[in-house]
Motif scaffolding. Sequence first.
Motif, short mmCIF file in Angstrom:
data_model
loop_
_atom_site.label_atom_id
_atom_site.label_comp_id
_atom_site.label_asym_id
_atom_site.label_seq_id
_atom_site.Cartn_x
_atom_site.Cartn_y
_atom_site.Cartn_z
N GLN A 77 1.17 -1.38 0.37
CA GLN A 77 -0.13 0.22 -0.07
C GLN A 77 1.00 1.20 -0.13
OE1 GLN A 77 -2.68 -1.00 3.03
NE2 GLN A 77 -4.58 -0.70 2.04
N ALA A 78 1.66 1.12 0.85
CA ALA A 78 2.83 2.14 0.70
C ALA A 78 3.59 2.70 -0.32
CB ALA A 78 3.55 2.50 2.54
N VAL B 150 9.96 -9.09 0.30
CA VAL B 150 8.08 -9.36 0.30
C VAL B 150 7.33 -8.19 0.02
CG1 VAL B 150 6.94 -10.84 1.49
CG2 VAL B 150 9.10 -11.48 1.43
N VAL B 151 6.66 -8.23 -0.84
CA VAL B 151 5.39 -7.17 -1.33
C VAL B 151 4.71 -7.92 0.13
CG1 VAL B 151 4.45 -5.63 -1.90
CG2 VAL B 151 7.16 -6.97 -3.01
N ASN B 152 4.19 -6.68 1.04
CA ASN B 152 3.88 -7.69 2.14
C ASN B 152 1.48 -6.48 1.65
OD1 ASN B 152 1.78 -8.60 3.49
ND2 ASN B 152 3.04 -7.97 5.63
N LYS B 153 0.70 -7.62 2.24
CA LYS B 153 -0.69 -6.40 1.74
C LYS B 153 -0.78 -6.07 0.72
CE LYS B 153 0.32 -3.85 7.07
NZ LYS B 153 0.34 -2.76 7.14
N THR B 154 -0.31 -6.92 -0.10
CA THR B 154 -1.09 -7.03 -2.00
C THR B 154 -2.62 -7.23 -1.61
OG1 THR B 154 -0.70 -9.56 -1.48
CG2 THR B 154 1.20 -7.81 -2.79
N ASP B 155 -3.16 -7.62 -0.52
CA ASP B 155 -4.85 -7.63 -1.43
C ASP B 155 -5.24 -6.68 -1.12
OD1 ASP B 155 -3.89 -8.14 1.45
OD2 ASP B 155 -5.49 -8.73 2.33
N LEU B 156 -5.15 -5.84 0.08
CA LEU B 156 -5.90 -4.44 0.00
C LEU B 156 -5.40 -3.00 -0.82
CD1 LEU B 156 -4.91 -4.32 4.01
CD2 LEU B 156 -6.62 -5.35 3.49
N THR C 187 -6.15 -1.30 -4.11
CA THR C 187 -6.93 -0.94 -5.26
C THR C 187 -6.33 -0.01 -5.99
OG1 THR C 187 -7.24 1.12 -4.06
CG2 THR C 187 -8.47 -1.38 -3.13
N SER C 188 -6.39 -0.32 -7.32
CA SER C 188 -6.04 0.62 -8.41
C SER C 188 -5.88 1.98 -8.45
CB SER C 188 -7.24 1.05 -9.49
OG SER C 188 -8.62 1.17 -9.59
N LYS C 189 -6.85 2.84 -6.98
CA LYS C 189 -5.99 3.67 -6.90
C LYS C 189 -4.61 5.02 -5.23
CE LYS C 189 -11.28 4.85 -5.82
NZ LYS C 189 -12.02 4.90 -5.17
N ASN C 190 -4.84 3.06 -4.63
CA ASN C 190 -3.83 3.59 -3.65
C ASN C 190 -2.48 2.31 -4.85
OD1 ASN C 190 -4.46 0.69 -3.28
ND2 ASN C 190 -4.35 1.61 -1.38
N SER C 191 -2.43 1.71 -5.52
CA SER C 191 -1.86 0.88 -6.17
C SER C 191 -0.30 1.65 -6.58
CB SER C 191 -2.40 -0.21 -7.08
OG SER C 191 -0.85 -0.96 -7.86
#
Length: 92
Positions: A19-20, A52-58, A60-64
């Motif tokens: 996310q970040a 490791v890229v964490n929280k990929t499930d969170l 969205t296209s807006k915050n990608s």
Amino acid sequence: RSRDAATTADVVVMVVDAQAGWTDADGVIFEALWGAGPNTSSCAVKGLSLLVVNKTDLVTSKNSHAPTGKSTSAVPTISLPLVCRDAFQKVV
């Protein structure tokens, strides 16, 4: 302590938040462990490196933070600084 452990570790895993995206804090950690990049005198990591890229499930296209262009994966990706790209044997 992290730098000392990295010199003897078989595998070093760095975790970033999808996310970040890649943050300044990630850059500080990378520089402390990998210095100017792999195979340089300032690189403390001698073993395998995984990102490791964490929280990929969170994500969205807006915050990608995915780079623009064609992606071959359904999993979001993050843009890495050029010096980091050669440091990691695998990004998961």
